[in-house]
Design a protein around this motif. Structure first.
Motif, PDB file in Angstrom:
ATOM      1  N   GLN A  75       0.853  -1.357  -0.157  1.00  0.00           N
ATOM      2  CA  GLN A  75       0.020  -0.012   0.277  1.00  0.00           C
ATOM      3  C   GLN A  75       0.790   1.123  -0.098  1.00  0.00           C
ATOM      4  O   GLN A  75       0.647   2.110  -0.565  1.00  0.00           O
ATOM      5  CB  GLN A  75      -0.770  -0.082   1.228  1.00  0.00           C
ATOM      6  N   LYS A  76       2.016   1.218   0.948  1.00  0.00           N
ATOM      7  CA  LYS A  76       2.881   2.360   0.696  1.00  0.00           C
ATOM      8  C   LYS A  76       3.430   2.493  -0.658  1.00  0.00           C
ATOM      9  O   LYS A  76       3.548   3.767  -1.245  1.00  0.00           O
ATOM     10  CB  LYS A  76       3.971   1.865   1.552  1.00  0.00           C
ATOM     11  N   GLU A  77       3.983   1.530  -1.028  1.00  0.00           N
ATOM     12  CA  GLU A  77       4.334   1.601  -2.621  1.00  0.00           C
ATOM     13  C   GLU A  77       3.677   2.153  -3.669  1.00  0.00           C
ATOM     14  O   GLU A  77       4.005   3.136  -4.459  1.00  0.00           O
ATOM     15  CB  GLU A  77       5.142   0.456  -3.067  1.00  0.00           C
ATOM     16  N   TYR A  78       2.255   1.699  -3.835  1.00  0.00           N
ATOM     17  CA  TYR A  78       1.499   2.233  -4.749  1.00  0.00           C
ATOM     18  C   TYR A  78       0.911   3.641  -4.660  1.00  0.00           C
ATOM     19  O   TYR A  78       0.836   4.303  -5.335  1.00  0.00           O
ATOM     20  CB  TYR A  78       0.275   1.261  -5.290  1.00  0.00           C
ATOM     21  N   ASN A  79       0.876   3.987  -3.281  1.00  0.00           N
ATOM     22  CA  ASN A  79       0.281   5.190  -2.814  1.00  0.00           C
ATOM     23  C   ASN A  79       1.372   6.194  -3.373  1.00  0.00           C
ATOM     24  O   ASN A  79       1.064   7.478  -3.859  1.00  0.00           O
ATOM     25  CB  ASN A  79      -0.049   5.287  -1.383  1.00  0.00           C
ATOM     26  N   GLU A  80       2.783   6.003  -2.867  1.00  0.00           N
ATOM     27  CA  GLU A  80       3.632   6.818  -2.949  1.00  0.00           C
ATOM     28  C   GLU A  80       3.795   7.069  -4.525  1.00  0.00           C
ATOM     29  O   GLU A  80       4.333   8.164  -5.146  1.00  0.00           O
ATOM     30  CB  GLU A  80       4.962   6.508  -2.203  1.00  0.00           C
ATOM     31  N   LEU A  81       4.042   5.989  -5.376  1.00  0.00           N
ATOM     32  CA  LEU A  81       4.091   5.917  -6.723  1.00  0.00           C
ATOM     33  C   LEU A  81       3.235   6.746  -7.320  1.00  0.00           C
ATOM     34  O   LEU A  81       3.278   7.741  -8.472  1.00  0.00           O
ATOM     35  CB  LEU A  81       4.083   4.487  -7.449  1.00  0.00           C
ATOM     36  N   TYR A  82       1.801   6.693  -6.910  1.00  0.00           N
ATOM     37  CA  TYR A  82       0.781   7.225  -7.573  1.00  0.00           C
ATOM     38  C   TYR A  82       1.121   9.134  -7.417  1.00  0.00           C
ATOM     39  O   TYR A  82       0.947   9.682  -8.387  1.00  0.00           O
ATOM     40  CB  TYR A  82      -0.613   6.950  -6.874  1.00  0.00           C
ATOM     41  N   TYR A  83       1.159   9.213  -6.156  1.00  0.00           N
ATOM     42  CA  TYR A  83       1.566  10.929  -6.188  1.00  0.00           C
ATOM     43  C   TYR A  83       2.912  11.397  -6.648  1.00  0.00           C
ATOM     44  O   TYR A  83       2.580  12.345  -7.284  1.00  0.00           O
ATOM     45  CB  TYR A  83       1.587  11.146  -4.467  1.00  0.00           C
ATOM     46  N   ARG A  84       3.807  10.342  -6.843  1.00  0.00           N
ATOM     47  CA  ARG A  84       5.033  10.919  -7.594  1.00  0.00           C
ATOM     48  C   ARG A  84       4.662  11.303  -8.902  1.00  0.00           C
ATOM     49  O   ARG A  84       5.138  12.051  -9.607  1.00  0.00           O
ATOM     50  CB  ARG A  84       5.961   9.862  -7.314  1.00  0.00           C
ATOM     51  N   GLU A  85       4.022  10.260  -9.437  1.00  0.00           N
ATOM     52  CA  GLU A  85       3.535  10.220 -10.782  1.00  0.00           C
ATOM     53  C   GLU A  85       2.886  11.498 -11.268  1.00  0.00           C
ATOM     54  O   GLU A  85       2.971  12.398 -12.210  1.00  0.00           O
ATOM     55  CB  GLU A  85       2.580   9.120 -11.541  1.00  0.00           C
ATOM     56  N   ILE A  86       1.969  12.039 -10.445  1.00  0.00           N
ATOM     57  CA  ILE A  86       1.191  13.248 -10.493  1.00  0.00           C
ATOM     58  C   ILE A  86       1.907  14.268 -10.789  1.00  0.00           C
ATOM     59  O   ILE A  86       2.046  15.285 -11.421  1.00  0.00           O
ATOM     60  CB  ILE A  86      -0.205  13.339  -9.476  1.00  0.00           C
TER      61      ILE A  86
ATOM     62  N   VAL B 134      -7.716  22.043 -13.763  1.00  0.00           N
ATOM     63  CA  VAL B 134      -7.516  21.805 -12.075  1.00  0.00           C
ATOM     64  C   VAL B 134      -7.269  20.568 -11.895  1.00  0.00           C
ATOM     65  O   VAL B 134      -7.269  19.597 -12.891  1.00  0.00           O
ATOM     66  CB  VAL B 134      -8.986  22.119 -11.402  1.00  0.00           C
ATOM     67  N   LEU B 135      -6.626  20.101 -10.889  1.00  0.00           N
ATOM     68  CA  LEU B 135      -6.226  18.395 -10.635  1.00  0.00           C
ATOM     69  C   LEU B 135      -7.703  17.806 -10.063  1.00  0.00           C
ATOM     70  O   LEU B 135      -8.347  18.388  -8.937  1.00  0.00           O
ATOM     71  CB  LEU B 135      -5.319  18.389  -9.447  1.00  0.00           C
ATOM     72  N   ALA B 136      -7.990  17.026 -10.950  1.00  0.00           N
ATOM     73  CA  ALA B 136      -9.305  16.196 -10.797  1.00  0.00           C
ATOM     74  C   ALA B 136      -9.125  15.192  -9.462  1.00  0.00           C
ATOM     75  O   ALA B 136      -8.083  14.583  -9.449  1.00  0.00           O
ATOM     76  CB  ALA B 136      -9.946  15.755 -11.800  1.00  0.00           C
ATOM     77  N   HIS B 137     -10.246  14.927  -8.710  1.00  0.00           N
ATOM     78  CA  HIS B 137     -10.202  13.779  -7.692  1.00  0.00           C
ATOM     79  C   HIS B 137      -8.753  13.470  -7.296  1.00  0.00           C
ATOM     80  O   HIS B 137      -8.251  12.413  -7.456  1.00  0.00           O
ATOM     81  CB  HIS B 137     -11.034  12.740  -8.067  1.00  0.00           C
ATOM     82  N   LEU B 138      -8.010  14.198  -6.705  1.00  0.00           N
ATOM     83  CA  LEU B 138      -6.651  14.180  -6.278  1.00  0.00           C
ATOM     84  C   LEU B 138      -6.208  12.871  -5.648  1.00  0.00           C
ATOM     85  O   LEU B 138      -5.106  12.213  -6.044  1.00  0.00           O
ATOM     86  CB  LEU B 138      -5.965  15.429  -5.391  1.00  0.00           C
ATOM     87  N   ASP B 139      -6.971  12.452  -4.721  1.00  0.00           N
ATOM     88  CA  ASP B 139      -6.871  11.185  -3.987  1.00  0.00           C
ATOM     89  C   ASP B 139      -7.705  10.159  -4.618  1.00  0.00           C
ATOM     90  O   ASP B 139      -7.983   9.183  -4.006  1.00  0.00           O
ATOM     91  CB  ASP B 139      -6.987  11.270  -2.627  1.00  0.00           C
ATOM     92  N   LEU B 140      -7.611  10.043  -5.799  1.00  0.00           N
ATOM     93  CA  LEU B 140      -8.562   9.017  -6.694  1.00  0.00           C
ATOM     94  C   LEU B 140      -8.309   7.604  -6.164  1.00  0.00           C
ATOM     95  O   LEU B 140      -9.166   6.653  -5.985  1.00  0.00           O
ATOM     96  CB  LEU B 140      -8.143   9.274  -8.145  1.00  0.00           C
ATOM     97  N   LEU B 141      -6.891   7.410  -5.928  1.00  0.00           N
ATOM     98  CA  LEU B 141      -6.685   5.921  -5.455  1.00  0.00           C
ATOM     99  C   LEU B 141      -7.418   5.367  -4.406  1.00  0.00           C
ATOM    100  O   LEU B 141      -7.539   4.342  -4.303  1.00  0.00           O
ATOM    101  CB  LEU B 141      -4.866   5.924  -5.459  1.00  0.00           C
ATOM    102  N   SER B 142      -7.792   5.997  -3.307  1.00  0.00           N
ATOM    103  CA  SER B 142      -8.355   5.777  -2.289  1.00  0.00           C
ATOM    104  C   SER B 142      -9.964   4.968  -2.888  1.00  0.00           C
ATOM    105  O   SER B 142     -10.406   4.208  -1.919  1.00  0.00           O
ATOM    106  CB  SER B 142      -9.070   6.768  -1.218  1.00  0.00           C
TER     107      SER B 142
END
Length: 286
Positions: free
Chosen positions: A147-158, A170-178
């Protein structure tokens, strides 16, 4: 001002709702403004002009109900928007947008698309629905990662996309991964610093964020993005803010919009909401 700034219709691969139905429903609901933001997801979907479109789902025998893995048919989309504006423009303001499901590997395609249609566009959502062409909703992106890896990779990619792509609103649904995290909500504090850098860059670039009210439909325990992100954006000096239902049917249009406005105003402390005209934010009192 009541404006739904995240809407889909038959030009999105995952909606069959006619655009005119969405417009009529918005008028019934008394909205002042609406913006269509149909999907473009290079990497996993093709443009119609490329041909050989793949279809997924549907009846295995008849194919009925199948969805095309295709982006917006741009000429037909903008022609239909012009028709709707001419037909209903005295009753509601209709804006022309797109939702860019962008990744670092697809930035060049989106740059080309934006410059091709920049004179047509009022508004662009910067979304991330996949990383390295691995989608979130199928769990392909999360599979094999902590969970740590895919959350951090997601935000790093943004953040990496933001650094090189500036043609968005605008940035849409910024925490979409949740929305698709089967392990539950990842603690905000664990990614707070990464999110802060994303928000600081958006503010520096004159960009905003959206409140996506589909969080109620998906049964999330918080808003999307969560209240902590909304508050952080405000504390960092962010002002550009839109709200949208992410509706794919008339039943979803405008869903919880007023409740979203109340949260932004009374709980977070925002005093303004934005609409857009030719990529320029217009501020309205909440």
């Amino acid at each position: 001002m009541r404006a739904d700034y995240h809407l889909h219709c038959e030009f999105s691969d995952d909606s069959r709702e006619p655009m005119e139905n969405q417009v009529r429903r918005a008028i019934e609901l008394g909205l002042d403004e609406m913006c269509f933001t149909d999907h473009v997801d290079y990497g996993i979907k093709k443009d119609w002009e490329e041909g050989n479109i793949t279809w997924r789902g549907g009846d295995p025998v008849t194919g009925e109900g199948a969805e095309p893995l295709a982006n917006v048919n741009y000429p037909e989309y903008f022609a239909k928007l012009h028709e709707m504006k001419q037909k209903y423009g005295e009753k509601i303001t209709i804006r022309q947008g797109l939702e860019f499901g962008i990744q670092t590997i697809t930035v060049p395609q989106f740059e080309k698309l934006y410059h091709r249609y920049e004179n047509e566009l009022d508004f662009v959502l910067l979304s991330m629905h996949q990383v390295d062409n691995l989608e979130f909703w199928t769990q392909d992106f999360q599979r094999g990662r902590s969970q740590k890896e895919y959350n951090e990779l997601y935000y790093r990619e943004i953040y990496n996309v933001q650094k090189v792509f500036k043609n968005y609103s605008v940035l849409a649904h910024l925490d979409l991964l949740s929305r698709y995290d089967e392990l539950g909500v990842y603690p905000f504090e664990n990614v707070r610093d990464m999110i802060a850098e994303i928000l600081k860059l958006a503010i520096a670039d004159g960009k905003g964020i959206e409140l996506n009210t589909s969080s109620w439909k998906y049964g999330l325990k918080d808003t999307q993005p969560c209240r902590a992100i909304l508050k952080l954006y405000k504390d960092l000096g962010g002002r550009i803010l839109t709200a949208g239902s992410d509706a794919h049917t008339t039943r979803q249009l405008g869903d919880h919009l007023d409740e979203g406005y109340r949260i932004l105003r009374d709980e977070i402390g925002f005093t303004e909401i934005c609409t857009f005209d030719h990529m320029t934010p217009v501020f309205h009192q909440l």
